[in-house]
Design a protein around this motif. Structure first.
Motif, PDB file in Angstrom:
ATOM      1  N   SER A   1      -6.624   1.696  -0.700  1.00 30.07           N
ATOM      2  CA  SER A   1      -7.062   0.600   0.169  1.00 30.07           C
ATOM      3  C   SER A   1      -7.135  -0.732  -0.571  1.00 30.07           C
ATOM      4  O   SER A   1      -7.055  -1.791   0.052  1.00 30.07           O
TER       5      SER A   1
ATOM      6  N   THR B   1      -4.952   7.497   0.487  1.00 21.86           N
ATOM      7  CA  THR B   1      -4.283   6.204   0.552  1.00 21.86           C
ATOM      8  C   THR B   1      -5.066   5.207  -0.291  1.00 21.86           C
ATOM      9  O   THR B   1      -6.287   5.341  -0.456  1.00 21.86           O
TER      10      THR B   1
ATOM     11  N   ASP C   1       0.612   4.264  -2.694  1.00 17.48           N
ATOM     12  CA  ASP C   1       0.399   5.645  -2.263  1.00 17.48           C
ATOM     13  C   ASP C   1       1.481   6.553  -2.837  1.00 17.48           C
ATOM     14  O   ASP C   1       1.205   7.655  -3.316  1.00 17.48           O
ATOM     15  N   HIS C   2       2.714   6.075  -2.776  1.00 21.23           N
ATOM     16  CA  HIS C   2       3.847   6.866  -3.264  1.00 21.23           C
ATOM     17  C   HIS C   2       3.743   7.043  -4.773  1.00 21.23           C
ATOM     18  O   HIS C   2       4.021   8.127  -5.305  1.00 21.23           O
TER      19      HIS C   2
ATOM     20  N   ASP D   1       0.821  -1.199   0.000  1.00 22.72           N
ATOM     21  CA  ASP D   1       0.000   0.000   0.000  1.00 22.72           C
ATOM     22  C   ASP D   1       0.862   1.259   0.000  1.00 22.72           C
ATOM     23  O   ASP D   1       0.532   2.231  -0.656  1.00 22.72           O
ATOM     24  N   PHE D   2       1.971   1.217   0.729  1.00 28.28           N
ATOM     25  CA  PHE D   2       2.852   2.379   0.770  1.00 28.28           C
ATOM     26  C   PHE D   2       3.370   2.694  -0.622  1.00 28.28           C
ATOM     27  O   PHE D   2       3.416   3.850  -1.035  1.00 28.28           O
TER      28      PHE D   2
ATOM     29  N   LEU E   1      -7.690  10.599   3.933  1.00 29.30           N
ATOM     30  CA  LEU E   1      -7.075  10.583   5.254  1.00 29.30           C
ATOM     31  C   LEU E   1      -7.572  11.696   6.172  1.00 29.30           C
ATOM     32  O   LEU E   1      -7.509  11.567   7.394  1.00 29.30           O
TER      33      LEU E   1
END
Length: 209
Positions: free
Chosen positions: A16, A14, A5-6, A1-2, A32
């Motif tokens: 999901s 974010t 997001d990046h 997920d990181f 968020l």
């Protein structure tokens, strides 16, 4: 997920979940921030009224088209009693594309035809033309006092004789005018609407043969 997001690089967002269907990637987003400032009275509220998910087209990833599943949230303002819908800085109100995707389509139409962009992006020609026209209107600036102009035609639909004429300031690389024709009489008609003192200030015009 990181990593998603990046890669997505959108503020206060974010990813999901991620799904792939018929050659497209669908990213489910979560927002968020818990609340918003009411645009009517500037009071902060996190009192959620309802959420209506929408699909928003974004830039492709690794050659695959991307849709964002965006939760459009409506809040209740405890101060003024209104029901403001959250505005996201990376997409315009009532649009189904991100700002950066509309910018991308605009730049591609300047290089290719509307029909070519339509095919590669799997959009209808009308959708591509709508994005291009809207972006052109947003980018259109005051003429100022340019001395060097560039005039070039852009094909709106391949093989159908649909052209627009784009006029730019050579020195500032800024868009000045989009004329919905490439016929000289129509171009002259539109240019005559520009104040005479601005036209007389022009020293050079660059056009192809």
């Amino acid at each position: 997920d990181f990593h998603l997001d990046h890669l997505l690089n959108l503020p206060d967002v974010t990813v999901s979940s991620c799904q792939q269907h018929e050659g497209f990637i669908f990213l489910q987003l979560d927002l968020l921030n818990e609340g918003i400032l009411c645009p009517h009275c500037q009071t902060y509220t996190d009192n959620l009224h309802q959420t209506r998910p929408i699909l928003v087209r974004d830039l492709s990833i690794c050659g695959q088209g991307v849709f964002l599943k965006v939760p459009r949230r409506q809040f209740i303002c405890p101060h003024c009693g209104k029901y403001p819908t959250e505005q996201l800085e990376w997409m315009e109100k009532r649009r189904s594309y991100t700002k950066r995707y509309e910018e991308y389509i605009y730049e591609k139409v300047k290089e290719l035809t509307v029909e070519q962009v339509s095919k590669t992006e799997q959009l209808s020609p009308d959708q591509v033309q709508n994005i291009f026209s809207r972006q052109a209107a947003l980018k259109k600036k005051s003429w100022g006092m340019p001395e060097r102009l560039s005039m070039d035609e852009v094909s709106k639909k391949k093989g159908k004789g649909k052209f627009a004429t784009v006029i730019s300031d050579v020195d500032t690389s800024s868009l000045l005018e989009v004329i919905d024709s490439h016929k000289s009489d129509k171009i002259i008609e539109e240019l005559k609407k520009i104040p005479l003192e601005i036209r007389e200030n022009v020293k050079e015009v660059s056009v192809d043969m």
